[in-house]
Design an enzyme around this catalytic site. Structure first.
Site, mmCIF file in Angstrom:
data_model
loop_
_atom_site.group_PDB
_atom_site.id
_atom_site.type_symbol
_atom_site.label_atom_id
_atom_site.label_comp_id
_atom_site.label_asym_id
_atom_site.label_seq_id
_atom_site.Cartn_x
_atom_site.Cartn_y
_atom_site.Cartn_z
ATOM 1 N N GLY A 33 0.831 -1.209 0.000
ATOM 2 C CA GLY A 33 0.000 0.000 0.000
ATOM 3 C C GLY A 33 0.856 1.245 0.000
ATOM 4 N N ALA A 34 0.719 2.055 -1.066
ATOM 5 C CA ALA A 34 1.529 3.278 -1.190
ATOM 6 C C ALA A 34 0.689 4.507 -0.884
ATOM 7 C CB ALA A 34 2.108 3.365 -2.599
ATOM 8 N N GLY A 64 1.902 4.096 4.260
ATOM 9 C CA GLY A 64 2.849 3.260 3.498
ATOM 10 C C GLY A 64 4.006 4.098 2.972
ATOM 11 N N LYS A 81 -7.691 3.607 21.862
ATOM 12 C CA LYS A 81 -7.792 4.482 20.690
ATOM 13 C C LYS A 81 -9.167 4.314 20.033
ATOM 14 C CE LYS A 81 -5.173 6.063 16.743
ATOM 15 N NZ LYS A 81 -4.468 5.624 15.551
ATOM 16 N N ASN A 108 -12.000 7.164 19.528
ATOM 17 C CA ASN A 108 -12.555 7.373 18.199
ATOM 18 C C ASN A 108 -14.085 7.310 18.239
ATOM 19 O OD1 ASN A 108 -13.569 6.527 15.512
ATOM 20 N ND2 ASN A 108 -11.423 6.767 14.938
ATOM 21 N N ASN A 142 -15.381 10.752 16.773
ATOM 22 C CA ASN A 142 -15.488 10.851 15.311
ATOM 23 C C ASN A 142 -16.911 10.768 14.757
ATOM 24 O OD1 ASN A 142 -12.768 10.710 15.919
ATOM 25 N ND2 ASN A 142 -12.233 9.645 14.037
ATOM 26 N N SER A 159 -10.745 12.289 11.383
ATOM 27 C CA SER A 159 -10.452 11.528 10.160
ATOM 28 C C SER A 159 -11.748 11.037 9.501
ATOM 29 C CB SER A 159 -9.529 10.353 10.472
ATOM 30 O OG SER A 159 -10.079 9.577 11.510
ATOM 31 N N GLU A 188 -13.873 3.729 7.944
ATOM 32 C CA GLU A 188 -13.500 2.448 8.560
ATOM 33 C C GLU A 188 -14.502 2.087 9.666
ATOM 34 O OE1 GLU A 188 -8.811 1.820 8.025
ATOM 35 O OE2 GLU A 188 -9.237 3.607 9.190
HETATM 36 P P1 NAP Z 1 -4.512 5.432 2.395
HETATM 37 O O1 NAP Z 1 -3.757 6.707 2.268
HETATM 38 O O2 NAP Z 1 -5.876 5.331 1.832
HETATM 39 O O3 NAP Z 1 -3.597 4.295 1.786
HETATM 40 C C1 NAP Z 1 -4.030 2.967 1.628
HETATM 41 C C2 NAP Z 1 -3.279 2.381 0.458
HETATM 42 O O4 NAP Z 1 -3.541 0.993 0.389
HETATM 43 C C3 NAP Z 1 -3.684 2.989 -0.897
HETATM 44 O O5 NAP Z 1 -2.523 3.469 -1.540
HETATM 45 C C4 NAP Z 1 -4.276 1.808 -1.651
HETATM 46 O O6 NAP Z 1 -3.987 1.769 -3.021
HETATM 47 C C5 NAP Z 1 -3.540 0.658 -0.979
HETATM 48 N N1 NAP Z 1 -4.169 -0.649 -1.220
HETATM 49 C C6 NAP Z 1 -5.435 -1.039 -0.967
HETATM 50 N N2 NAP Z 1 -5.617 -2.321 -1.370
HETATM 51 C C7 NAP Z 1 -4.432 -2.722 -1.897
HETATM 52 C C8 NAP Z 1 -3.984 -3.938 -2.496
HETATM 53 N N3 NAP Z 1 -4.791 -4.991 -2.630
HETATM 54 N N4 NAP Z 1 -2.705 -3.998 -2.929
HETATM 55 C C9 NAP Z 1 -1.879 -2.943 -2.817
HETATM 56 N N5 NAP Z 1 -2.247 -1.760 -2.266
HETATM 57 C C10 NAP Z 1 -3.511 -1.667 -1.800
HETATM 58 O O7 NAP Z 1 -4.616 5.010 3.941
HETATM 59 P P2 NAP Z 1 -3.748 5.508 5.182
HETATM 60 O O8 NAP Z 1 -4.211 6.856 5.584
HETATM 61 O O9 NAP Z 1 -2.298 5.294 4.911
HETATM 62 O O10 NAP Z 1 -4.251 4.506 6.291
HETATM 63 C C11 NAP Z 1 -3.811 3.163 6.428
HETATM 64 C C12 NAP Z 1 -4.239 2.680 7.809
HETATM 65 O O11 NAP Z 1 -3.512 3.425 8.791
HETATM 66 C C13 NAP Z 1 -5.722 2.946 8.104
HETATM 67 O O12 NAP Z 1 -6.264 1.903 8.867
HETATM 68 C C14 NAP Z 1 -5.713 4.234 8.904
HETATM 69 O O13 NAP Z 1 -6.823 4.385 9.748
HETATM 70 C C15 NAP Z 1 -4.414 4.049 9.700
HETATM 71 N N6 NAP Z 1 -3.818 5.315 10.155
HETATM 72 C C16 NAP Z 1 -3.593 6.343 9.284
HETATM 73 C C17 NAP Z 1 -2.999 7.508 9.731
HETATM 74 C C18 NAP Z 1 -2.730 8.668 8.799
HETATM 75 O O14 NAP Z 1 -2.310 9.725 9.265
HETATM 76 N N7 NAP Z 1 -2.918 8.553 7.495
HETATM 77 C C19 NAP Z 1 -2.631 7.623 11.072
HETATM 78 C C20 NAP Z 1 -2.861 6.552 11.945
HETATM 79 C C21 NAP Z 1 -3.458 5.403 11.466
HETATM 80 P P3 NAP Z 1 -4.556 2.806 -4.111
HETATM 81 O O15 NAP Z 1 -3.668 4.014 -3.982
HETATM 82 O O16 NAP Z 1 -4.364 2.069 -5.364
HETATM 83 O O17 NAP Z 1 -5.974 3.074 -3.734
#
Ligand code: NAP
Length: 305
Positions: free
Chosen positions: A9-10, A14, A184, A188, A192, A252, A264
């Site tokens: 996941g990018a 990621g 957490k 939430n 939220n 969020s 989520e």
């Molecule tokens: P995000 O930005 O939506 O990134 C998720 C990534 O997963 C997307 O790039 C998506 O690809 C990829 N993905 C989904 N299915 C896939 C597959 N089958 N193969 C490869 N890649 C795949 O999400 P995020 O914000 O990083 O959040 C990830 C988790 O961390 C969540 O549970 C979130 O609640 C938690 N979190 C996030 C933060 C934050 O600040 N962002 C902080 C704490 C916790 P596409 O680009 O192709 O859609």
């Protein structure tokens, strides 16, 4: 030679992890959704991380689930609702001693992944770091924080914590990771969904003190029933402190809804309600909150799970 880090996941987290590990000279591979996402990624020169206004691009090698090679260490950085399916696509590449680090928010997805890979070590993470996607393959490191990691089956910390140290990823090994995840989740659930329903910033909940207090009381009952008294300790006081400290922020979940993105919910409020039901615990306000949130999502044509 360090073990290769495969990052699944990018998106925001990621990219935040892949770029910092790469910057520390550690070997990283990025696993993208499919060939078309890989082609789009290969058209740019790498992943860009913006930190304090400075952008740096790191040429992390991309691949897909079909690429060859065993995976020994996998950072699962997709949303909770994608984690199980995304990991399943990689099952044929996971080494018998594979270790997975699960970054998902909420609860439920970690157990689903762990159940599908009984032989792998699954490390659960809870992070207060903040990042968002500014554009494709470009992420802003918005809030420095901490990542707690733990393994509910084995209390011994893994050796690769050294890699996180080298990469400057602030972390701590936790022997009570479930307590952290539950706490957490409870915070939430108390904040939220209400920000979505009342269409307000976190600080707007200061006008809904009673509603917040009743939810905290029900969440405290739930945590106690689940054997998580430490996660329940002074919950209402912390919820009020968070509301005050983040008064200007949009939650969020609020941002997901406002941007037409799937939430989520199933791994947050939905998980709490399912567990309450399983324990035959009547939590009418929490259940009612879920009904209202589902109606709200439905009205906005967003998935209700
Ligand atoms: P995000 O930005 O939506 O990134 C998720 C990534 O997963 C997307 O790039 C998506 O690809 C990829 N993905 C989904 N299915 C896939 C597959 N089958 N193969 C490869 N890649 C795949 O999400 P995020 O914000 O990083 O959040 C990830 C988790 O961390 C969540 O549970 C979130 O609640 C938690 N979190 C996030 C933060 C934050 O600040 N962002 C902080 C704490 C916790 P596409 O680009 O192709 O859609």
């Amino acid at each position: 030679m360090s073990t290769l880090w495969h990052v699944l996941g990018a998106g925001s987290l990621g990219t935040l992890w892949a770029t910092r590990l790469t910057r520390a000279g550690l070997p990283v591979r990025l696993i993208l959704r499919d060939r078309s996402r890989l082609a789009s990624y290969q058209a740019v020169s790498g992943l860009t991380l913006v930190e304090q206004g400075q952008a740096h691009t790191y040429p992390v090698i991309g691949e897909t689930a079909d690429s060859p090679g065993l995976i020994h260490r996998l950072l699962v950085a997709c949303k909770a609702y994608d984690a199980q399916g995304a990991v399943a696509q990689l099952a044929h590449r996971l080494a018998p001693d594979a270790e997975l680090i699960l970054l998902q928010n909420g609860l439920g997805s970690q157990d689903a992944v762990a159940a599908q890979l009984p032989q792998a070590r699954c490390v659960f993470a809870s992070s207060t770091e903040g990042a968002y996607r500014e554009s494709e393959w470009r992420v802003v490191f918005a809030g420095h924080g901490y990542t707690w990691l733990g393994d509910v089956n084995h209390p011994t910390p893994p050796l690769w914590l050294e890699d996180l140290h080298a990469a400057g990823i602030a972390h701590e090994w936790s022997t009570d990771i479930l307590t952290r995840l539950w706490r957490k989740l409870a915070l939430n659930c108390a904040i939220n969904p209400l920000t979505v329903i009342h269409h307000c910033r976190n600080g707007g909940l200061q006008d809904h003190r009673c509603e917040v207090a009743i939810l905290c009381s029900e969440l405290t009952q739930l945590l106690d029933r689940c054997g998580q008294p430490a996660a329940a300790h002074n919950l209402q006081a912390e919820v009020e402190r968070v509301i005050q400290a983040t008064a200007a922020n949009y939650s969020s979940m609020y941002q997901d809804v406002a941007n037409g993105r799937r939430t989520e919910i199933s791994y947050l409020l939905g998980y709490a309600c399912r567990v309450a039901l399983r324990h035959q615990l009547s939590l009418p306000h929490l259940q009612q909150l879920q009904v209202r949130l589902v109606q709200h999502l439905d009205a906005h044509r967003l998935p209700i799970d």
